[in-house]
Design an enzyme around this catalytic site. Structure first.
Site, PDB file in Angstrom:
ATOM      1  N   HIS A  87       0.838  -1.207   0.000  1.00 23.42           N
ATOM      2  CA  HIS A  87       0.000   0.000   0.000  1.00 23.42           C
ATOM      3  C   HIS A  87       0.868   1.250   0.000  1.00 23.42           C
ATOM      4  O   HIS A  87       2.049   1.208   0.328  1.00 23.42           O
ATOM      5  CB  HIS A  87      -0.904   0.027   1.247  1.00 23.42           C
ATOM      6  CG  HIS A  87      -0.125   0.209   2.519  1.00 23.42           C
ATOM      7  ND1 HIS A  87       0.645  -0.790   3.065  1.00 23.42           N
ATOM      8  CD2 HIS A  87       0.022   1.281   3.332  1.00 23.42           C
ATOM      9  CE1 HIS A  87       1.228  -0.358   4.167  1.00 23.42           C
ATOM     10  NE2 HIS A  87       0.874   0.915   4.353  1.00 23.42           N
ATOM     11  N   HIS A 108       4.748   0.222   0.366  1.00 27.69           N
ATOM     12  CA  HIS A 108       5.467  -0.592   1.332  1.00 27.69           C
ATOM     13  C   HIS A 108       4.578  -1.716   1.846  1.00 27.69           C
ATOM     14  O   HIS A 108       3.349  -1.686   1.706  1.00 27.69           O
ATOM     15  CB  HIS A 108       6.056   0.240   2.482  1.00 27.69           C
ATOM     16  CG  HIS A 108       5.075   1.108   3.195  1.00 27.69           C
ATOM     17  ND1 HIS A 108       4.572   2.274   2.667  1.00 27.69           N
ATOM     18  CD2 HIS A 108       4.504   0.988   4.423  1.00 27.69           C
ATOM     19  CE1 HIS A 108       3.741   2.830   3.523  1.00 27.69           C
ATOM     20  NE2 HIS A 108       3.667   2.063   4.599  1.00 27.69           N
TER      21      HIS A 108
HETATM   22  C1  SIN Z   1       2.994   1.264   7.897  1.00 23.89           C
HETATM   23  O1  SIN Z   1       3.246   2.440   8.089  1.00 23.89           O
HETATM   24  O2  SIN Z   1       2.275   0.901   6.971  1.00 23.89           O
HETATM   25  C2  SIN Z   1       3.645   0.229   8.782  1.00 23.89           C
HETATM   26  C3  SIN Z   1       5.024  -0.051   8.323  1.00 23.89           C
HETATM   27  C4  SIN Z   1       5.754  -0.969   9.254  1.00 23.89           C
HETATM   28  O3  SIN Z   1       5.263  -1.306  10.331  1.00 23.89           O
HETATM   29  O4  SIN Z   1       6.884  -1.333   8.931  1.00 23.89           O
END
Ligand code: SIN
Length: 279
Positions: free
Chosen positions: A104, A253
């Site tokens: 996302h 990510h």
């Molecule tokens: C997020 O901000 O989507 C979480 C990323 C993570 O926990 O590494």
């Protein structure tokens, strides 16, 4: 590639991600902030080790890039910690989900999504795991064929906060619902001037003007392209007191929840973009 005067930059891959050394994020100098702004545009994901920041210093760091963002789930009153500008990223053996466990881009349901997020992880799972993958959406666009690029360039997609926050996390929506907004499927990064593939499986519900089956097939193809092209991504392995700052305008990510039942804890500050995503 730009030359940095006050920081050392070690790439994680040739096209996305870099570790940055030689800066104390609790008190960066003006010259270091200028170098960090350049490195942010050059590398899209910056990783800083062994940083020691309190919440005010974390927020002050974010303010060098703009106004701080209030996450829609914080605005909806579901927060555990009473500061709307701090988003807890906390997973325990009691968690029903972990934030971001799927590809996302953050909060693209907003009319002006965050330009970037700074996640400061202070507690990593004791037996490993909990890495985060970051994918390069410039390269995701560039790898498509010319006819596909041209077609995508004519399209607009709907991004709906209810998809992850209600459908995924099961939260109660605020009065009036979570945000829902439209963005071009291909946008231009406001600083680099490069084109970006701008749909994500977290928030993009459908493409306007296509039949439902056409929209579903095209989105599924694009989501698979992102998930099944490993060369798009770099991988951040967290250590305690690592801060990672990603450019939300040109990356996606995926937080990997492979450490159940262990704990992972961090806090995230995001910065509101200075304009809506545009072709
Ligand atoms: C997020 O901000 O989507 C979480 C990323 C993570 O926990 O590494």
């Amino acid at each position: 590639m730009a030359y940095y005067q006050t920081i050392e930059v070690t790439p994680l891959t040739p096209h996305i991600g870099a570790e940055v050394h030689g800066v104390d994020l609790a008190q960066p100098t003006d010259e270091q902030v200028a170098d960090l702004k350049q490195a942010f545009v050059d590398w899209s994901v910056l990783v800083f080790r062994d940083q020691h920041l309190n919440r005010e210093q974390h927020k002050d760091l974010g303010r060098h890039w703009g106004t701080l963002h209030t996450h829609p789930m914080n605005a909806a009153g579901t927060r555990e910690y009473d500061d709307p500008e701090i988003l807890l990223i906390k997973t325990t053996e009691k968690s029903k989900y972990t934030a971001g466990n799927g590809w996302h881009t953050d909060v693209t349901c907003d009319a002006i999504p965050p330009l970037g997020s700074m996640l400061y992880i202070t507690e990593v799972p004791p037996d490993g795991g909990g890495d985060t993958l970051y994918a390069d959406m410039y390269l995701a666009y560039e790898l498509l064929s010319e006819p596909m690029k041209q077609f995508l360039g004519t399209l607009t997609a709907v991004h709906d906060g209810a998809l992850p926050y209600v459908g995924g996390y099961g939260t109660i929506p605020p009065e009036g619902g979570y945000p829902r907004n439209e963005h071009p499927v291909v946008v231009t990064h406001p600083e680099s001037g490069r084109k970006v593939l701008y749909v994500n499986s977290g928030f993009t519900s459908h493409i306007k003007g296509l039949a439902p089956a056409e929209s579903r097939a095209l989105l599924d193809f694009l989501f698979r392209h992102i998930a099944e092209t490993p060369r798009l991504a770099c991988r951040v392995q967290w250590e305690p007191n690592t801060l990672t700052f990603w450019d939300n305008r040109c990356t996606q990510h995926h937080a990997i929840w492979d450490y159940y039942p262990n704990r992972r804890y961090g806090e995230r500050v995001s910065i509101v973009g200075d304009r809506a995503p545009a072709a």
